[in-house]
Design a protein around this motif. Structure first.
Motif, short mmCIF file in Angstrom:
data_model
loop_
_atom_site.label_atom_id
_atom_site.label_comp_id
_atom_site.label_asym_id
_atom_site.label_seq_id
_atom_site.Cartn_x
_atom_site.Cartn_y
_atom_site.Cartn_z
N GLY A 36 5.43 -11.57 -4.15
CA GLY A 36 4.28 -10.75 -3.84
C GLY A 36 4.64 -9.43 -3.19
O GLY A 36 3.82 -8.82 -2.50
N ALA A 37 5.89 -8.99 -3.39
CA ALA A 37 6.34 -7.73 -2.79
C ALA A 37 5.95 -6.52 -3.64
O ALA A 37 6.40 -5.41 -3.37
CB ALA A 37 7.86 -7.76 -2.59
N GLY A 38 5.13 -6.74 -4.65
CA GLY A 38 4.64 -5.62 -5.46
C GLY A 38 5.75 -4.89 -6.17
O GLY A 38 6.67 -5.50 -6.72
N ILE A 325 -2.65 9.26 -0.97
CA ILE A 325 -2.58 7.90 -0.42
C ILE A 325 -3.09 6.86 -1.42
O ILE A 325 -2.52 5.77 -1.56
CB ILE A 325 -3.39 7.83 0.90
CG1 ILE A 325 -2.71 8.68 1.97
CG2 ILE A 325 -3.53 6.38 1.37
CD1 ILE A 325 -3.48 8.76 3.28
N ASP A 326 -4.14 7.20 -2.15
CA ASP A 326 -4.70 6.24 -3.11
C ASP A 326 -3.76 5.94 -4.27
O ASP A 326 -4.00 4.98 -5.02
CB ASP A 326 -6.03 6.77 -3.66
CG ASP A 326 -7.13 6.75 -2.61
OD1 ASP A 326 -6.97 6.01 -1.61
OD2 ASP A 326 -8.13 7.47 -2.77
N TRP A 332 1.04 -1.26 0.34
CA TRP A 332 1.90 -0.31 1.03
C TRP A 332 1.12 0.52 2.06
O TRP A 332 1.71 1.12 2.95
CB TRP A 332 2.54 0.65 0.03
CG TRP A 332 3.54 0.01 -0.88
CD1 TRP A 332 3.73 -1.32 -1.10
CD2 TRP A 332 4.47 0.69 -1.71
NE1 TRP A 332 4.73 -1.52 -2.02
CE2 TRP A 332 5.19 -0.30 -2.43
CE3 TRP A 332 4.75 2.04 -1.95
CZ2 TRP A 332 6.20 0.02 -3.34
CZ3 TRP A 332 5.75 2.36 -2.86
CH2 TRP A 332 6.46 1.36 -3.54
N ARG A 333 -0.18 0.58 1.92
CA ARG A 333 -0.96 1.52 2.74
C ARG A 333 -1.00 1.14 4.21
O ARG A 333 -1.37 1.95 5.05
CB ARG A 333 -2.38 1.66 2.16
CG ARG A 333 -2.38 2.25 0.77
CD ARG A 333 -3.75 2.24 0.14
NE ARG A 333 -3.63 2.42 -1.32
CZ ARG A 333 -4.64 2.28 -2.17
NH1 ARG A 333 -5.84 1.95 -1.73
NH2 ARG A 333 -4.44 2.44 -3.47
N VAL A 334 -0.60 -0.11 4.51
CA VAL A 334 -0.52 -0.51 5.91
C VAL A 334 0.53 0.31 6.66
O VAL A 334 0.48 0.42 7.89
CB VAL A 334 -0.20 -2.02 6.01
CG1 VAL A 334 1.21 -2.31 5.50
CG2 VAL A 334 -0.35 -2.52 7.43
N GLN A 352 8.04 0.28 8.76
CA GLN A 352 6.85 -0.56 8.71
C GLN A 352 6.59 -1.06 7.29
O GLN A 352 6.16 -2.20 7.08
CB GLN A 352 5.64 0.22 9.22
CG GLN A 352 4.35 -0.58 9.27
CD GLN A 352 4.45 -1.78 10.19
OE1 GLN A 352 5.12 -1.74 11.22
NE2 GLN A 352 3.80 -2.87 9.82
N LEU A 353 6.86 -0.22 6.31
CA LEU A 353 6.70 -0.62 4.92
C LEU A 353 7.62 -1.79 4.58
O LEU A 353 7.20 -2.77 3.95
CB LEU A 353 7.00 0.56 4.00
CG LEU A 353 6.94 0.29 2.49
CD1 LEU A 353 5.52 -0.07 2.08
CD2 LEU A 353 7.43 1.51 1.71
N SER A 354 8.87 -1.71 5.03
CA SER A 354 9.83 -2.78 4.78
C SER A 354 9.39 -4.08 5.42
O SER A 354 9.45 -5.15 4.81
CB SER A 354 11.21 -2.36 5.31
OG SER A 354 12.13 -3.42 5.20
N LEU A 355 8.93 -4.01 6.67
CA LEU A 355 8.49 -5.22 7.36
C LEU A 355 7.25 -5.81 6.71
O LEU A 355 7.14 -7.04 6.56
CB LEU A 355 8.20 -4.89 8.83
CG LEU A 355 9.42 -4.60 9.71
CD1 LEU A 355 8.97 -4.07 11.07
CD2 LEU A 355 10.27 -5.86 9.89
#
Length: 423
Positions: A36-38, A325-326, A332-334, A352-355
């Motif tokens: 689920g890592a897209g 952003i969209d 990823w937007r988190v 933060q993206l990696s985590l």
């Protein structure tokens, strides 16, 4: 009858540890479609097409290597042909890292070094490793603590992560460190690397070694508490590695004692102890101990220099315009921060993206982060809606960094020309 420390178990212990660490970081090792890592991109060490490797073949290799490592570890744990399992593990780890630099976690590098030593060391007739091999592994372990401590005796650590460590621990006993004078807080934060350096010194000297084991255990237990969900909430892999390091301190420097009653076994083990590791084993450990000296100059990676929890590392800051952003995947937007300066630009925090997506820290290296940013920009098609900067490692005493800003695609590509190992 003879008394001696158990050596056989260390190989099985580290095989179990490697399996546990890979399980804790499974999203690093399994295909993104499984976890689920897209569309989180893999960043290879180089353009795989230059060695005739298609993307499909790379994907197959990327899936196969973790399973090969797992099987080899299970063979080791089961008491199989250890000597042949370790070179397979070492080669598989190298292939896995070449296919995705994100896998170059410090414990992966540590496991690679151990695998090499286990593979090339001479053995007795009973298959035991000589004491000389264990002395090298102890020396390597001590160097981890030395360089980790040295990386924290630094302006950035004392003013940032060190303050977080201090704040979390004292909050548990109801103490608010924000009311302390700045010098007092900096001095208190310096206790963390100072204690770690004392651990290394205590483990080095035989007379204080057992005291060092207890100190190392206390340090890792404290880190587990600070980094756990009740503290700073770091990733599971970080917690598991601290558990492994605490247990390793006992295995290497205290170790259980067994009684050997078989004369043949005694003679065989005596021959193993009398044996000496070859120059290749010394070269591996010497290389691993010497290269961190060149970390600050940019010639060796921060994590490979055991710069752990130390924010002095080089990095890339990536900003994205609000109109783009969209175009990012929803998960990823988190990692997109608020527009604090009201200029319609938002940080896309790569750490933060990696985590959030992979559950592990981002590699703290400008080379990797630039290549990751490059793939994110290409994937989202936002070449003209991003800007940012590439920053060097910070100065130990002032915390200042050299920064190279970019606002256009050509400036971004020019910034990447300075890096060697990028696709």
């Amino acid at each position: 009858m003879a008394s001696r420390r158990t050596r056989d178990g260390l190989e099985a212990f580290w095989a179990i540890a490697l399996l546990a660490l890979m399980a804790a970081t499974f999203r690093l090792w399994l295909p993104t479609s499984w976890t689920g890592a897209g569309d989180y991109p893999a960043v290879p060490m180089f353009d795989l097409a230059t060695v005739g490797l298609t993307q499909q073949a790379a994907n197959v290799l990327s899936i196969a290597t973790p399973f090969v490592i797992a099987i080899a570890c299970l063979v080791t744990v089961g008491g199989g042909r250890w000597r042949w399992a370790w070179p397979i593990i070492a080669v598989s780890l190298v292939i896995a890292v070449f296919l995705d630099q994100h896998r170059l976690q410090p414990w992966v590098y540590q496991s690679f070094l151990y695998a090499i030593l286990f593979a090339i060391s001479p053995r007795s007739e009973s298959g035991r490793l000589p004491e000389a091999t264990f002395r090298l592994i102890r020396l390597l372990t001590i160097s981890v603590y030395v360089f980790s401590a040295a990386g924290k005796l630094d302006f950035q650590f004392l003013h940032t992560v060190g303050q977080d460590f201090l704040r979390v621990q004292l909050e548990w006993v109801g103490v608010d460190v924000s009311t302390w004078p700045t010098k007092t807080r900096l001095f208190a934060a310096a206790i963390f690397p100072a204690f770690e350096l004392c651990v290394a010194i205590a483990l080095f000297w035989p007379r204080t070694r057992m005291f060092g084991v207890w100190m190392a255990t206390a340090m890792h237990v404290g880190l587990i508490a600070v980094l756990s969900p009740m503290g700073l909430g770091h990733s599971p892999g970080v917690i598991v590695w601290n558990v492994v390091m605490a247990l390793q301190a006992w295995w290497l420097f205290a170790g259980p004692v067994i009684e050997i009653e078989d004369d043949a076994a005694i003679n065989s083990d005596a021959k193993a102890d009398a044996g000496r590791v070859g120059p290749m084993a010394w070269a591996v450990v010497g290389f691993a101990i010497a290269m961190p000296i060149f970390e600050r100059a940019g010639y060796w990676d921060h994590w490979l220099s055991w710069a752990l929890y130390s924010p002095h590392s080089s990095r890339v800051t990536l900003q994205i315009h609000e109109t783009a952003i969209d175009r990012l995947p929803e998960e990823w937007r988190v990692a997109v921060t608020a527009d604090e300066e009201s200029d319609r630009w938002h940080d896309l925090n790569l750490g933060q993206l990696s985590l959030a997506v992979r559950g592990v820290p981002a590699v703290p290296q400008a080379r990797y982060q630039w290549a990751l940013a490059d793939q994110i920009i290409e994937l989202a098609g936002i070449e003209n809606q991003v800007r940012g900067k590439v920053q060097s490692a910070s100065d130990r005493w002032t915390g200042k960094r050299d920064a190279q800003w970019w606002t256009r695609p050509d400036e971004f590509q020019k910034a990447g020309d300075a890096f060697w190992l990028v696709p």
